[in-house]
Each structure stands twice: as structure tokens, then as C-alpha cells.
Design an enzyme around this catalytic site. Structure first.
Site, PDB file in Angstrom:
ATOM      1  N   LYS A  53       0.844  -1.204   0.000  1.00 39.06           N
ATOM      2  CA  LYS A  53       0.000   0.000   0.000  1.00 39.06           C
ATOM      3  C   LYS A  53       0.877   1.250   0.000  1.00 39.06           C
ATOM      4  O   LYS A  53       0.639   2.188  -0.763  1.00 39.06           O
ATOM      5  CB  LYS A  53      -0.921   0.018   1.232  1.00 39.06           C
ATOM      6  CG  LYS A  53      -2.098  -0.934   1.101  1.00 39.06           C
ATOM      7  CD  LYS A  53      -2.808  -1.136   2.435  1.00 39.06           C
ATOM      8  CE  LYS A  53      -3.811  -2.282   2.312  1.00 39.06           C
ATOM      9  NZ  LYS A  53      -4.326  -2.754   3.597  1.00 39.06           N
ATOM     10  N   GLN A  97      -4.987  -1.403   9.578  1.00 37.34           N
ATOM     11  CA  GLN A  97      -4.957  -2.765   9.036  1.00 37.34           C
ATOM     12  C   GLN A  97      -5.603  -3.751  10.020  1.00 37.34           C
ATOM     13  O   GLN A  97      -5.289  -3.753  11.210  1.00 37.34           O
ATOM     14  CB  GLN A  97      -3.494  -3.164   8.750  1.00 37.34           C
ATOM     15  CG  GLN A  97      -3.325  -4.519   8.089  1.00 37.34           C
ATOM     16  CD  GLN A  97      -3.841  -4.582   6.654  1.00 37.34           C
ATOM     17  OE1 GLN A  97      -3.864  -3.576   5.937  1.00 37.34           O
ATOM     18  NE2 GLN A  97      -4.266  -5.753   6.235  1.00 37.34           N
ATOM     19  N   ASP A 120     -11.469   2.950   4.036  1.00 35.99           N
ATOM     20  CA  ASP A 120     -11.925   1.553   4.025  1.00 35.99           C
ATOM     21  C   ASP A 120     -13.448   1.464   3.899  1.00 35.99           C
ATOM     22  O   ASP A 120     -13.978   0.400   3.583  1.00 35.99           O
ATOM     23  CB  ASP A 120     -11.539   0.876   5.356  1.00 35.99           C
ATOM     24  CG  ASP A 120     -10.310   0.000   5.250  1.00 35.99           C
ATOM     25  OD1 ASP A 120     -10.082  -0.575   4.161  1.00 35.99           O
ATOM     26  OD2 ASP A 120      -9.588  -0.123   6.257  1.00 35.99           O
TER      27      ASP A 120
HETATM   28  N1  GUN Z   1      -7.413  -6.741   6.261  1.00 37.58           N
HETATM   29  C1  GUN Z   1      -7.818  -7.499   5.205  1.00 37.58           C
HETATM   30  N2  GUN Z   1      -8.503  -6.756   4.312  1.00 37.58           N
HETATM   31  C2  GUN Z   1      -8.533  -5.497   4.812  1.00 37.58           C
HETATM   32  C3  GUN Z   1      -9.094  -4.280   4.327  1.00 37.58           C
HETATM   33  O1  GUN Z   1      -9.719  -4.206   3.269  1.00 37.58           O
HETATM   34  N3  GUN Z   1      -8.915  -3.198   5.135  1.00 37.58           N
HETATM   35  C4  GUN Z   1      -8.251  -3.265   6.318  1.00 37.58           C
HETATM   36  N4  GUN Z   1      -8.151  -2.157   7.019  1.00 37.58           N
HETATM   37  N5  GUN Z   1      -7.717  -4.382   6.779  1.00 37.58           N
HETATM   38  C5  GUN Z   1      -7.861  -5.483   6.028  1.00 37.58           C
END
Ligand code: GUN
Length: 292
Positions: A53, A97, A120
Site C-alpha cells: 500500500k 490494518q 476503508d
Molecule cells: N485486512 C484485510 N482486508 C482489509 C481491508 O480491506 N482493510 C483493512 N483495514 N484491513 C484489512
């Protein structure tokens, strides 16, 4: 012939659009979108995602802020960081995350994020806006799936869509987006009776259960479009592992009209949509128009 949906290529096009938009925000408005990613603990898969990311955020011209916290971090400490990021004008998007360690209440943290920075789309107010048909920031994986569907099918309206999986991150928001696109939507899950029969009704089949290769060709209507959200690591030959989806690609690709591969399908779309959402949040913070 089954169409293999090239998520990698479609994500690259979206990232390029993001980069063009970022360049014009910088040149015309002196605005550099910023994304803060918070990782608590040392889960290896999460570390890989967070690194990717950060790299892709910088590659498209945005600012990346990474916060890595110890696995023993308390909820109060994490909430303090979230509040600090909420009030930082250089941060337009915040992603914490998941999963978080057991001592931290995930809901409390998600709902402490400023909804306008919730890239998100997990905050209750963003969930509510999507569910009531006026979406603002939409969860990245379902948004990526919708883009893949729209590029693969002429018209989604009136189609039978079956979503296998009822998670807050994928299954439920996916169903809301399909409904908004005028599909007839079924959410199926592990307790659904005659799951193969339900899946065989689908013109659009979304697999988001987290069970490797569960959906086989005999569950699929000939010509259906199959989107595989699963990312599962399984043992392969010679002590190695490999990534597979929730779909048994070999059998499904003989029946489906189109199917996403794993890797190279939905996965790359998720991060591309996160970058897109960050630009959306930055535009919104400066009352600038956004269309992408
Ligand atoms: N962990 C797995 N997928 C995601 C996601 O789309 N967003 C976040 N914040 N954590 C994750």
C-alpha cells in the site's frame, strides 16, 4: 471460450487514472493527497499488504504515512494515534490494518476514525450511507469487484447475483453495491441449504468465503461471471505453498463465461480502489469535484 478477467491490467489502468488526477490536484490546487496506514503487530501477511500500500501510494504521487505499532499496543494508545491522524490536515485517508490484536476492540477503533477519512468505508456512518443507497466512501474490495463486473458485462440490471460470504468487509457491502446496480441479490453462507443449487442460479457469482477452491464447476451456471475474492495459501509440491482462491479455477473456467484468476484478479483492484478512495477523500476535504 471463457474470458479470464485481467484484474492486474484493469488495476494498472485505474492506478494510472489516480496518478493523473493526483498530478492535476498538485498542479492546479496545490493539494497532495495523503494516506496514513496503521499496522499493529507483526502478522507477516499484514506486513506485506501494508508495504505494498505504501509503495503504490508513493508511486502515484501521493504522500504515505506509515505507523507501525508494537503487538502489545493498548486500545487507548491506538485511539490516541487515530485522533492525531483525524486532526492532521495532511492526512486525507486513514486505514487501520485488520485484524487487530485481541486486547483492542476493532469496532471502537474503526468508529473513532473521522468518517470523511475512512477510506476503508468501514465506519458505521459509511456503512449506513451505502446500505441506504447514498454511498460516500465504499469498501475497496467490493468496489474493485464492481469495476471488474462493469468492465466484463454489458448490463448488470436484472441479473441474479449470488454472494457467498456475509462478512462486513466484503459480503454485505458487495450485496449493497449489486442491489444498487439493480441485480436480484442473494447472500449465501456456510449454513445455506443446498449451496451448490443456490450458486447454480447465479448469473453473477461472488466467492468470498475464505475456503480454498470450495466452488467447483458443477456449482456454476454455464456462461456465468465468477468473481473470486478468496486468497488462500495451500501446500503445493516440494514443500512449497501457492495462492488459490475460493473458486476451483480449473473446473470453473470450463463452465463460466468469465472468471477472475488468483492471483491477478480481485487482489490488485483492492489497493487501486484504496488509492482512488484517498483521492476522493482529499477532493471532498477541499470541496473539489471528484469523478473516477
Ligand atoms: N485486512 C484485510 N482486508 C482489509 C481491508 O480491506 N482493510 C483493512 N483495514 N484491513 C484489512
Amino acid at each position: 471460450m471463457t474470458d479470464i478477467i485481467d484484474g492486474k491490467a484493469i488495476a494498472a489502468v485505474l492506478r494510472e487514472k489516480v496518478a493523473v488526477e493526483v498530478a492535476s490536484l498538485r498542479d492546479d490546487h496545490d493539494l497532495v493527497p495523503g494516506l496514513a496506514v496503521v499496522l499493529v503487530g507483526e502478522d507477516p501477511a499484514s506486513q506485506v499488504y501494508v508495504r505494498n500500500k505504501g509503495k503504490q501510494t508513493v508511486a502515484c504521487g501521493m504522500q504515505s504515512f506509515e505507523h507501525k505499532l508494537a503487538p502489545t499496543t493498548s486500545e487507548a494508545e491506538l485511539l490516541q494515534l487515530v485522533h492525531q491522524l483525524n486532526s492532521d490536515p495532511a492526512v486525507h485517508g486513514i486505514l487501520v490494518q485488520l485484524p487487530l490484536p485481541d486486547q483492542i476492540d476493532t469496532h471502537a477503533v474503526i468508529n473513532a476514525i473521522d468518517p470523511a477519512k475512512d477510506v476503508d468505508g468501514f465506519h458505521l456512518s459509511n456503512v449506513g450511507l451505502l446500505a441506504t443507497g447514498t454511498p460516500r466512501l465504499v469498501p475497496c474490495t467490493p468496489l474493485g469487484c464492481m469495476i471488474l463486473l462493469q468492465q466484463t458485462m454489458e448490463d448488470l440490471s436484472g441479473k441474479q447475483a449470488v454472494v457467498v460470504g456475509r462478512s462486513n468487509i466484503v459480503g454485505k457491502p458487495m450485496a449493497s453495491l449489486l442491489l444498487a446496480a439493480h441485480c436480484t441479490v442473494t447472500i449465501a453462507h456456510s449454513r445455506t441449504q443446498d449451496l451448490p443449487g443456490v450458486c447454480r442460479n447465479a448469473d453473477i457469482l461472488i466467492a468470498a468465503v475464505g475456503r480454498s477452491q470450495m466452488i467447483t464447476g458443477d456449482w456454476v451456471k454455464p456462461g456465468a461471471v465468477v468473481i473470486d475474492v478468496g486468497i488462500n495459501r495451500i501446500d503445493a509440491q516440494e514443500g512449497k505453498t501457492r495462492l488459490v482462491g475460493d473458486v476451483d479455477f480449473d473446473s470453473v473456467s470450463k463452465v463460466a463465461g468469465a472468471v477472475t484468476p488468483v492471483p491477478g484478479g480481485v487482489g490488485p483492484m483492492t489497493i487501486a480502489c484504496l488509492l482512488r478512495n484517498t483521492v476522493q477523500a482529499a477532493c471532498s476535504a477541499s470541496s473539489l469535484p471528484f469523478s473516477m
